[in-house]
Design a protein around this motif. Structure first.
Motif, PDB file in Angstrom:
ATOM      1  N   GLN A  54       0.829  -1.215   0.000  1.00 21.99           N
ATOM      2  CA  GLN A  54       0.000   0.000   0.000  1.00 21.99           C
ATOM      3  C   GLN A  54       0.862   1.263   0.000  1.00 21.99           C
ATOM      4  N   THR A  55       1.939   1.231   0.753  1.00 21.75           N
ATOM      5  CA  THR A  55       2.860   2.370   0.771  1.00 21.75           C
ATOM      6  C   THR A  55       3.526   2.534  -0.593  1.00 21.75           C
ATOM      7  N   LEU A  56       3.926   1.427  -1.191  1.00 22.74           N
ATOM      8  CA  LEU A  56       4.532   1.496  -2.525  1.00 22.74           C
ATOM      9  C   LEU A  56       3.562   2.101  -3.536  1.00 22.74           C
ATOM     10  N   LEU A  57       2.314   1.708  -3.473  1.00 21.31           N
ATOM     11  CA  LEU A  57       1.319   2.253  -4.393  1.00 21.31           C
ATOM     12  C   LEU A  57       1.172   3.761  -4.211  1.00 21.31           C
ATOM     13  N   LYS A  61       5.353   6.640  -8.720  1.00 24.54           N
ATOM     14  CA  LYS A  61       4.865   7.547  -9.752  1.00 24.54           C
ATOM     15  C   LYS A  61       4.361   6.823 -10.999  1.00 24.54           C
ATOM     16  N   LEU A  62       4.785   5.565 -11.185  1.00 28.34           N
ATOM     17  CA  LEU A  62       4.422   4.791 -12.370  1.00 28.34           C
ATOM     18  C   LEU A  62       4.355   3.324 -11.972  1.00 28.34           C
ATOM     19  N   ALA A  75      -4.727   3.267 -10.951  1.00 31.59           N
ATOM     20  CA  ALA A  75      -5.532   4.087 -11.859  1.00 31.59           C
ATOM     21  C   ALA A  75      -6.510   4.969 -11.081  1.00 31.59           C
ATOM     22  N   TYR A  76      -7.041   4.457  -9.998  1.00 33.29           N
ATOM     23  CA  TYR A  76      -7.957   5.238  -9.161  1.00 33.29           C
ATOM     24  C   TYR A  76      -7.256   6.491  -8.626  1.00 33.29           C
ATOM     25  N   MET A  77      -5.960   6.383  -8.366  1.00 35.65           N
ATOM     26  CA  MET A  77      -5.180   7.533  -7.894  1.00 35.65           C
ATOM     27  C   MET A  77      -4.743   8.413  -9.064  1.00 35.65           C
ATOM     28  N   ARG A 109      -7.229   9.462 -19.591  1.00 30.07           N
ATOM     29  CA  ARG A 109      -6.675  10.759 -19.990  1.00 30.07           C
ATOM     30  C   ARG A 109      -6.844  11.731 -18.831  1.00 30.07           C
ATOM     31  N   ILE A 110      -5.712  12.277 -18.410  1.00 31.41           N
ATOM     32  CA  ILE A 110      -5.724  13.210 -17.267  1.00 31.41           C
ATOM     33  C   ILE A 110      -5.658  14.627 -17.769  1.00 31.41           C
TER      34      ILE A 110
END
Length: 110
Positions: A54-57, A61-62, A75-77, A109-110
């Motif tokens: 969870q911390t890694l997630l 950054k990728l 993807a939710y983040m 798409r952000i």
């Protein structure tokens, strides 16, 4: 995966851009972690005893993944996900049936 971890181009890219890779395989693959050999000091082999997924997630950054459902969290983040499915034909013909999700069509798409 080992070939990627040992790829000279990856090692040079990480060095040039001052980046690191944390390789955190699926829980069931963790017992084979000692078989992986990174080609750079910038590639960290992360085991579940030392690293919290969870911390890694949250801190990464990728995400580069194959079929893991952890990509939904990433993807939710609204963080970028790269799907690397070198064995797609074998995977979907012998191990798992294709579902409703299309890796090829997924784009956020952000």
């Amino acid at each position: 995966w080992n070939k990627i971890l040992q790829d000279e181009r990856l090692a040079k890219y990480l060095e040039k851009n001052d980046l690191s890779v944390i390789f955190y395989p699926h829980y069931e693959v963790q017992k084979y972690l000692h078989h992986f050999q990174p080609g750079s000091e910038r590639i960290i082999l992360a085991d579940f005893a030392s690293y919290d997924v969870q911390t890694l997630l949250k801190e990464s950054k990728l995400l580069v993944t194959d079929y893991s459902s952890v990509y939904f969290d990433f993807a939710y983040m609204r963080k970028p996900v790269v799907y690397f499915q070198f064995d797609q034909e074998i995977f979907f013909s012998k191990h798992y049936n294709r579902g409703y999700f299309s890796y090829e069509m997924s784009q956020l798409r952000i």
